[in-house]
Design a protein around this motif. Structure first.
Motif, PDB file in Angstrom:
ATOM      1  N   TYR A  83       0.940  -1.253  -0.050  1.00 16.15           N
ATOM      2  CA  TYR A  83       0.062   0.017   0.036  1.00 16.15           C
ATOM      3  C   TYR A  83       1.023   1.316  -0.239  1.00 16.15           C
ATOM      4  N   ASN A  84       1.851   1.274   0.716  1.00 15.81           N
ATOM      5  CA  ASN A  84       2.751   2.379   0.903  1.00 15.81           C
ATOM      6  C   ASN A  84       3.655   2.617  -0.426  1.00 15.81           C
ATOM      7  N   TRP A  85       3.797   1.703  -1.124  1.00 20.32           N
ATOM      8  CA  TRP A  85       4.654   1.688  -2.451  1.00 20.32           C
ATOM      9  C   TRP A  85       3.560   2.319  -3.501  1.00 20.32           C
ATOM     10  N   ILE A  86       2.361   1.961  -3.558  1.00 22.78           N
ATOM     11  CA  ILE A  86       1.453   2.378  -4.529  1.00 22.78           C
ATOM     12  C   ILE A  86       0.966   3.765  -4.043  1.00 22.78           C
ATOM     13  N   ASN A  87       0.994   4.141  -2.677  1.00 23.61           N
ATOM     14  CA  ASN A  87       0.428   5.415  -2.301  1.00 23.61           C
ATOM     15  C   ASN A  87       1.625   6.411  -2.777  1.00 23.61           C
ATOM     16  N   GLN A  88       2.739   6.205  -2.336  1.00 23.82           N
ATOM     17  CA  GLN A  88       3.747   6.979  -2.878  1.00 23.82           C
ATOM     18  C   GLN A  88       3.552   7.330  -4.395  1.00 23.82           C
ATOM     19  N   ILE A  89       3.161   6.531  -5.352  1.00 29.74           N
ATOM     20  CA  ILE A  89       3.049   6.778  -6.674  1.00 29.74           C
ATOM     21  C   ILE A  89       1.975   7.526  -6.843  1.00 29.74           C
ATOM     22  N   ARG A  90       1.028   7.344  -6.044  1.00 26.75           N
ATOM     23  CA  ARG A  90      -0.310   8.236  -6.227  1.00 26.75           C
ATOM     24  C   ARG A  90      -0.200   9.620  -5.973  1.00 26.75           C
ATOM     25  N   LEU A  91       0.872   9.826  -4.803  1.00 25.90           N
ATOM     26  CA  LEU A  91       0.954  11.226  -4.383  1.00 25.90           C
ATOM     27  C   LEU A  91       2.033  11.754  -5.557  1.00 25.90           C
ATOM     28  N   LYS A 118      14.397 -11.629 -13.049  1.00 20.70           N
ATOM     29  CA  LYS A 118      14.478 -10.221 -12.589  1.00 20.70           C
ATOM     30  C   LYS A 118      13.525  -9.418 -13.394  1.00 20.70           C
ATOM     31  N   LEU A 119      12.760  -8.608 -12.755  1.00 23.13           N
ATOM     32  CA  LEU A 119      11.724  -7.648 -13.362  1.00 23.13           C
ATOM     33  C   LEU A 119      12.503  -6.238 -13.276  1.00 23.13           C
ATOM     34  N   GLN A 120      13.004  -5.554 -14.407  1.00 25.46           N
ATOM     35  CA  GLN A 120      13.635  -4.564 -14.489  1.00 25.46           C
ATOM     36  C   GLN A 120      12.788  -3.247 -14.201  1.00 25.46           C
ATOM     37  N   ASN A 121      13.323  -2.114 -13.537  1.00 19.89           N
ATOM     38  CA  ASN A 121      12.533  -0.995 -13.289  1.00 19.89           C
ATOM     39  C   ASN A 121      11.251  -1.380 -13.028  1.00 19.89           C
ATOM     40  N   ALA A 122      10.766  -2.011 -11.622  1.00 23.60           N
ATOM     41  CA  ALA A 122       9.667  -2.608 -11.527  1.00 23.60           C
ATOM     42  C   ALA A 122       8.645  -1.367 -10.721  1.00 23.60           C
ATOM     43  N   ARG A 123       7.433  -1.265 -11.002  1.00 26.06           N
ATOM     44  CA  ARG A 123       6.512  -0.378 -10.445  1.00 26.06           C
ATOM     45  C   ARG A 123       5.239  -0.888 -10.091  1.00 26.06           C
ATOM     46  N   ILE A 124       4.713  -0.682  -8.900  1.00 24.67           N
ATOM     47  CA  ILE A 124       3.358  -1.389  -8.618  1.00 24.67           C
ATOM     48  C   ILE A 124       2.376  -0.377  -9.332  1.00 24.67           C
ATOM     49  N   VAL A 125       1.279  -1.091 -10.003  1.00 21.80           N
ATOM     50  CA  VAL A 125       0.492  -0.166 -10.695  1.00 21.80           C
ATOM     51  C   VAL A 125      -1.072  -0.529 -10.334  1.00 21.80           C
ATOM     52  N   LYS A 126      -1.353  -1.483  -9.450  1.00 15.67           N
ATOM     53  CA  LYS A 126      -2.439  -1.914  -9.020  1.00 15.67           C
ATOM     54  C   LYS A 126      -2.469  -2.647  -7.983  1.00 15.67           C
ATOM     55  N   GLY A 136     -17.886 -16.517   4.410  1.00 15.00           N
ATOM     56  CA  GLY A 136     -17.033 -17.464   3.685  1.00 15.00           C
ATOM     57  C   GLY A 136     -15.921 -17.801   4.736  1.00 15.00           C
ATOM     58  N   THR A 137     -15.056 -18.873   4.295  1.00 14.21           N
ATOM     59  CA  THR A 137     -14.163 -19.431   5.432  1.00 14.21           C
ATOM     60  C   THR A 137     -12.743 -19.088   4.689  1.00 14.21           C
ATOM     61  N   ASP A 138     -12.788 -18.636   3.244  1.00 10.60           N
ATOM     62  CA  ASP A 138     -11.436 -18.412   2.493  1.00 10.60           C
ATOM     63  C   ASP A 138     -10.545 -17.530   3.340  1.00 10.60           C
ATOM     64  N   VAL A 139      -9.265 -17.348   2.910  1.00 11.58           N
ATOM     65  CA  VAL A 139      -8.214 -16.354   3.506  1.00 11.58           C
ATOM     66  C   VAL A 139      -8.531 -15.145   2.685  1.00 11.58           C
ATOM     67  N   ALA A 140      -8.510 -14.090   3.652  1.00  8.24           N
ATOM     68  CA  ALA A 140      -8.633 -12.714   2.965  1.00  8.24           C
ATOM     69  C   ALA A 140      -7.232 -12.413   2.062  1.00  8.24           C
ATOM     70  N   MET A 141      -7.588 -11.977   0.894  1.00  7.81           N
ATOM     71  CA  MET A 141      -6.242 -11.847  -0.182  1.00  7.81           C
ATOM     72  C   MET A 141      -5.978 -10.358  -0.680  1.00  7.81           C
ATOM     73  N   GLU A 142      -4.901 -10.292  -0.739  1.00 12.02           N
ATOM     74  CA  GLU A 142      -4.273  -8.910  -1.638  1.00 12.02           C
ATOM     75  C   GLU A 142      -3.602  -9.304  -2.743  1.00 12.02           C
ATOM     76  N   GLU A 143      -3.767  -8.648  -3.731  1.00 13.50           N
ATOM     77  CA  GLU A 143      -3.085  -8.823  -5.017  1.00 13.50           C
ATOM     78  C   GLU A 143      -2.277  -7.480  -5.611  1.00 13.50           C
ATOM     79  N   ALA A 144      -1.380  -7.883  -5.878  1.00 14.68           N
ATOM     80  CA  ALA A 144      -0.491  -6.786  -6.467  1.00 14.68           C
ATOM     81  C   ALA A 144      -0.079  -6.798  -7.948  1.00 14.68           C
ATOM     82  N   VAL A 145      -0.326  -5.969  -8.623  1.00 12.52           N
ATOM     83  CA  VAL A 145       0.042  -5.947 -10.294  1.00 12.52           C
ATOM     84  C   VAL A 145       1.350  -5.065 -10.322  1.00 12.52           C
ATOM     85  N   ILE A 146       2.293  -5.705 -10.680  1.00 11.54           N
ATOM     86  CA  ILE A 146       3.672  -4.971 -11.068  1.00 11.54           C
ATOM     87  C   ILE A 146       4.007  -4.790 -12.595  1.00 11.54           C
ATOM     88  N   ALA A 147       4.162  -3.567 -12.846  1.00 12.02           N
ATOM     89  CA  ALA A 147       4.533  -3.221 -14.469  1.00 12.02           C
ATOM     90  C   ALA A 147       6.181  -3.305 -14.101  1.00 12.02           C
TER      91      ALA A 147
END
Length: 154
Positions: A83-91, A118-126, A136-147
């Motif tokens: 979250y902090n990574w994408i928030n810094q980009i948002r700001l 190795k992902l060169q110059n990676a940036r979180i986009v979503k 439900g009984t499933d695990v709560a998930m988070e998903e990050a998309v990296i460009a």
């Protein structure tokens, strides 16, 4: 660094993800992902033919190389580095590139790295959380998309 085998392929469930850079806590970035998808690249082809060609066909000329975005999934652990990574980009912080995000496939005994992407110059986009379901009984998930700007293997 790739470790080749002759008889039996490696299993897919022993891997490590490292998104750390200098000045960041590697423990908060490394490992802990359930799934990594999108490790792929494609060479786009351009078709070309001159009007005086004797054959009725086109030449296929290699063009631009395209790498897909990489998706990382994990259970929500209450940590905020993604979250902090994408928030810094948002700001508006345009410096939030990781020179390399590294995904490593490990041997079955978890002691040897057998393949590295190795992902060169990676940036979180979503960044996505949920779904959240009270029945439900499933695990709560988070998903990050990296460009990124290039996929390199070793």
């Amino acid at each position: 660094m790739a470790v080749a085998r002759q008889q039996r392929p490696y299993v897919q469930f022993n891997f490590q993800v490292d998104l750390s850079t200098d000045g960041m806590d590697p423990a908060s970035w490394s490992g802990g992902f359930q799934e990594v998808t999108g490790l792929s690249m494609e060479v786009q082809m351009s078709e070309y033919r001159t009007g005086v060609e004797k054959l009725n066909g086109v030449l296929k000329i290699p063009g631009m190389v395209k790498s897909d975005n990489v998706t990382l999934k994990r259970g929500i652990m209450g940590m905020l580095p993604l979250y902090n990574w994408i928030n810094q980009i948002r700001l508006g912080d345009q410096t939030q590139l990781r020179p390399y995000a590294i995904i490593t496939l490990m041997s079955e005994d978890h002691t040897t790295a057998v393949m590295t992407w190795k992902l060169q110059n990676a940036r979180i986009v979503k960044l996505t959380y949920g779904p959240l379901n009270a029945k439900g009984t499933d695990v709560a998930m988070e998903e990050a998309v990296i460009a990124h700007e290039g996929l390199f293997m070793s």
